[in-house]
Design a protein around this motif. Structure first.
Motif, PDB file in Angstrom:
ATOM      1  N   VAL A 182     -47.379  -5.186 -24.148  1.00  0.00           N
ATOM      2  CA  VAL A 182     -46.446  -4.337 -24.350  1.00  0.00           C
ATOM      3  C   VAL A 182     -46.763  -2.821 -24.864  1.00  0.00           C
ATOM      4  N   ASP A 183     -47.896  -3.025 -25.455  1.00  0.00           N
ATOM      5  CA  ASP A 183     -48.629  -1.667 -25.800  1.00  0.00           C
ATOM      6  C   ASP A 183     -47.848  -0.615 -26.727  1.00  0.00           C
ATOM      7  N   PRO A 184     -48.068  -0.990 -28.136  1.00  0.00           N
ATOM      8  CA  PRO A 184     -47.503  -0.290 -28.999  1.00  0.00           C
ATOM      9  C   PRO A 184     -48.128   1.287 -29.151  1.00  0.00           C
ATOM     10  N   GLY A 358     -37.290 -10.716 -20.637  1.00  0.00           N
ATOM     11  CA  GLY A 358     -37.967  -9.482 -21.364  1.00  0.00           C
ATOM     12  C   GLY A 358     -39.220  -8.988 -21.113  1.00  0.00           C
ATOM     13  N   GLY A 359     -39.962  -9.871 -19.967  1.00  0.00           N
ATOM     14  CA  GLY A 359     -41.192  -9.192 -19.647  1.00  0.00           C
ATOM     15  C   GLY A 359     -40.921  -8.136 -18.585  1.00  0.00           C
ATOM     16  N   ILE A 360     -39.639  -7.740 -18.271  1.00  0.00           N
ATOM     17  CA  ILE A 360     -39.516  -6.672 -17.486  1.00  0.00           C
ATOM     18  C   ILE A 360     -40.043  -5.417 -18.095  1.00  0.00           C
ATOM     19  N   VAL A 361     -40.140  -5.292 -19.421  1.00  0.00           N
ATOM     20  CA  VAL A 361     -40.442  -4.110 -20.152  1.00  0.00           C
ATOM     21  C   VAL A 361     -41.983  -3.823 -19.766  1.00  0.00           C
ATOM     22  N   GLU A 367     -46.094  -0.574 -13.968  1.00  0.00           N
ATOM     23  CA  GLU A 367     -45.907   0.155 -12.807  1.00  0.00           C
ATOM     24  C   GLU A 367     -46.059   1.579 -12.649  1.00  0.00           C
ATOM     25  N   LEU A 368     -45.080   2.326 -13.780  1.00  0.00           N
ATOM     26  CA  LEU A 368     -44.995   3.617 -13.489  1.00  0.00           C
ATOM     27  C   LEU A 368     -46.084   4.530 -14.659  1.00  0.00           C
ATOM     28  N   GLY A 369     -46.630   3.674 -15.731  1.00  0.00           N
ATOM     29  CA  GLY A 369     -47.257   4.250 -16.524  1.00  0.00           C
ATOM     30  C   GLY A 369     -46.622   5.061 -17.561  1.00  0.00           C
ATOM     31  N   VAL A 370     -45.400   4.690 -17.768  1.00  0.00           N
ATOM     32  CA  VAL A 370     -44.478   5.715 -18.772  1.00  0.00           C
ATOM     33  C   VAL A 370     -43.826   4.546 -19.347  1.00  0.00           C
ATOM     34  N   PRO A 371     -43.633   4.688 -20.931  1.00  0.00           N
ATOM     35  CA  PRO A 371     -42.864   3.807 -21.734  1.00  0.00           C
ATOM     36  C   PRO A 371     -41.469   3.745 -21.358  1.00  0.00           C
ATOM     37  N   VAL A 372     -41.117   2.423 -22.032  1.00  0.00           N
ATOM     38  CA  VAL A 372     -39.667   2.362 -22.304  1.00  0.00           C
ATOM     39  C   VAL A 372     -39.375   2.835 -23.588  1.00  0.00           C
ATOM     40  N   ALA A 389     -42.137  -1.601 -30.081  1.00  0.00           N
ATOM     41  CA  ALA A 389     -42.844  -2.557 -29.359  1.00  0.00           C
ATOM     42  C   ALA A 389     -42.845  -3.815 -30.431  1.00  0.00           C
ATOM     43  N   ASP A 390     -43.330  -3.671 -31.596  1.00  0.00           N
ATOM     44  CA  ASP A 390     -43.606  -4.770 -32.605  1.00  0.00           C
ATOM     45  C   ASP A 390     -42.247  -5.555 -32.645  1.00  0.00           C
ATOM     46  N   GLN A 391     -41.061  -4.872 -32.807  1.00  0.00           N
ATOM     47  CA  GLN A 391     -39.900  -5.571 -33.290  1.00  0.00           C
ATOM     48  C   GLN A 391     -39.344  -6.276 -31.880  1.00  0.00           C
ATOM     49  N   PHE A 392     -39.562  -5.781 -30.898  1.00  0.00           N
ATOM     50  CA  PHE A 392     -39.418  -6.350 -29.441  1.00  0.00           C
ATOM     51  C   PHE A 392     -40.216  -7.680 -29.300  1.00  0.00           C
ATOM     52  N   VAL A 393     -41.481  -7.868 -29.393  1.00  0.00           N
ATOM     53  CA  VAL A 393     -42.164  -9.025 -29.580  1.00  0.00           C
ATOM     54  C   VAL A 393     -41.662 -10.139 -30.706  1.00  0.00           C
ATOM     55  N   ASP A 394     -41.500  -9.479 -31.721  1.00  0.00           N
ATOM     56  CA  ASP A 394     -40.743 -10.198 -32.934  1.00  0.00           C
ATOM     57  C   ASP A 394     -39.633 -11.052 -32.462  1.00  0.00           C
ATOM     58  N   ALA A 395     -38.754 -10.381 -31.774  1.00  0.00           N
ATOM     59  CA  ALA A 395     -37.482 -11.027 -31.346  1.00  0.00           C
ATOM     60  C   ALA A 395     -37.777 -11.872 -30.526  1.00  0.00           C
TER      61      ALA A 395
END
Length: 400
Positions: A182-184, A358-361, A367-372, A389-395
């Motif tokens: 996810v790359d924090p 959730g992997g779509i993030v 693909e774009l090299g830009v962040p959600v 990113a951290d909270q997303f993975v924890d969830a």
């Protein structure tokens, strides 16, 4: 002769009696407009209501003689219409409070994804069949082929070296590897703190992704951060778009610049919105553009025109692409085309609560090299929050 005299006397007597009777009747007539005390209310004439509105005061006592002069009633002043109270402005929920609530929703929607991986990696014997199941789970979560291969290689190596069996150790390992994907380290902050002028945010996307609603929700996020915001309703093709955006803005005290002419030039509306933001020294101007299909070149060209016209008076600091998380890989195709027309700087991912993908993030960012930068997890006005990113993975990995 005597009979003639007698007849004349009788005639004169009758005439005299008639005259006296008339005089007596005239002498006892009741003046119009007054009612003697002895007359009952039921005996009053039917047209009493049509009498003069002037009130006649009764004498204080019998010795006062003639009735006192009437007092004219002062005309009543017309009542001033009551001012309608201004509608109370809503107070958007603070960002910190949203994150905890949205995380709970994310846990429910993506729990199957995390539980499947944990169960597979905690197996007593992780053979090729188990690895195939893990790969299938990751692909079904819309992680994408390249990220899936990368994650599998890392997991295989760590399992081989560390020989993981303890569930908590497996959870820790999986969390570390997913977080890396996810790359924090990506900068997910909105560029809304420009010095000397308003920050200009252009919001783009295809039809039906909830773009106008997202702009309204973003305004609430910024208001909660004490930003002075102006909205631009540059979606001039959908009749209700400007009204919808105006309603969102009015709920939190944010003005909306729009056109009264349906089908007006969207670039012109966007230009006027930025002008208004500059004139009023606002912090942020957000421009909502018309939804368009990525395969319609003329519409995409028009989007490029909106950006160019705005840049004649101010730099565009953010171009946010709104994507529906439930569209999966189709969202990637949309993202590619928009990125070719305008310089997309961030993704707003909506309806993430309606999918276990959730992997779509990860896939979109790769693909774009830009962040959600923002995620939406519901229909409520404050169901939009900055992506963490951290909270997303924890969830993803949290057990219910």
């Amino acid at each position: 002769m005597d009979s003639d005299v007698l007849t004349l006397v009788i005639i004169l007597a009758v005439i005299l009696a008639a005259v006296l009777g008339v005089l007596l009747v005239r002498g006892g007539k009741v003046p119009e407009g007054t009612y003697p005390e002895t007359r009952d209310a039921d005996d009053r004439p039917d047209d009493a209501s049509e009498a003069s509105s002037t009130a006649v005061a009764a004498p204080e006592d019998e010795e006062a003689g003639a009735a006192a002069e009437p007092e004219l009633a002062e005309p009543a002043e017309p009542a001033e219409p009551a001012e309608e109270p201004a509608p109370a402005l809503e107070t958007p929920e603070p960002v910190a409070g949203r994150l905890a609530r949205l995380r709970a929703r994310l846990v429910k929607s993506n729990n199957v994804f995390g539980k499947s991986l944990l169960a597979l990696l905690s197996s007593d014997d992780i053979d090729d069949d188990v690895w195939d199941e893990i790969e299938e789970t990751l692909l079904m979560a819309d992680l994408g082929t390249e990220p899936t291969t990368e994650l599998l290689d890392r997991l295989r190596e760590r399992v081989r070296v560390e020989g993981l069996k303890d569930p908590e150790r497996v959870r820790t390992m999986l969390r570390e590897e997913l977080t890396a994907l996810v790359d924090p380290s990506m900068d997910r902050s909105l560029n809304v703190d420009v010095s000397g002028r308003p920050s200009v945010v252009l919001v783009v996307g295809v039809n039906g992704v909830g773009k106008t609603t997202t702009v309204g929700k973003m305004a609430r996020v910024l208001v909660a951060e004490d930003k002075d915001v102006v909205l631009g309703a540059a979606d001039t093709f959908r009749a209700a778009a400007a009204e919808q955006l105006t309603t969102w803005g009015s709920r939190v005290g944010v003005p909306t610049v729009s056109s009264d002419v349906e089908g007006a030039d969207p670039a012109s509306v966007a230009y006027e919105a930025v002008s208004a933001g500059i004139e009023h020294e606002s912090d942020v101007v957000m421009v909502d553009t018309a939804g368009r299909l990525q395969n319609k070149s003329n519409l995409m060209d028009e989007l490029g025109k909106v950006k160019r016209v705005v840049e004649k008076q101010s730099e565009v600091d953010e171009v946010l692409l709104v994507l529906d998380a439930t569209t999966g890989q189709n969202g990637l195709n949309q993202a590619k085309v928009f990125a070719e027309v305008v310089d997309v700087t961030g993704i707003v991912l909506t309806k993430l609560d309606g999918t276990a993908r959730g992997g779509i993030v990860v896939a979109i960012q790769r693909e774009l090299g830009v962040p959600v930068k923002l995620i939406g997890l519901g229909e409520g006005p404050d169901d939009l929050a900055p992506f963490d990113a951290d909270q997303f993975v924890d969830a993803l990995l949290e057990e219910r």
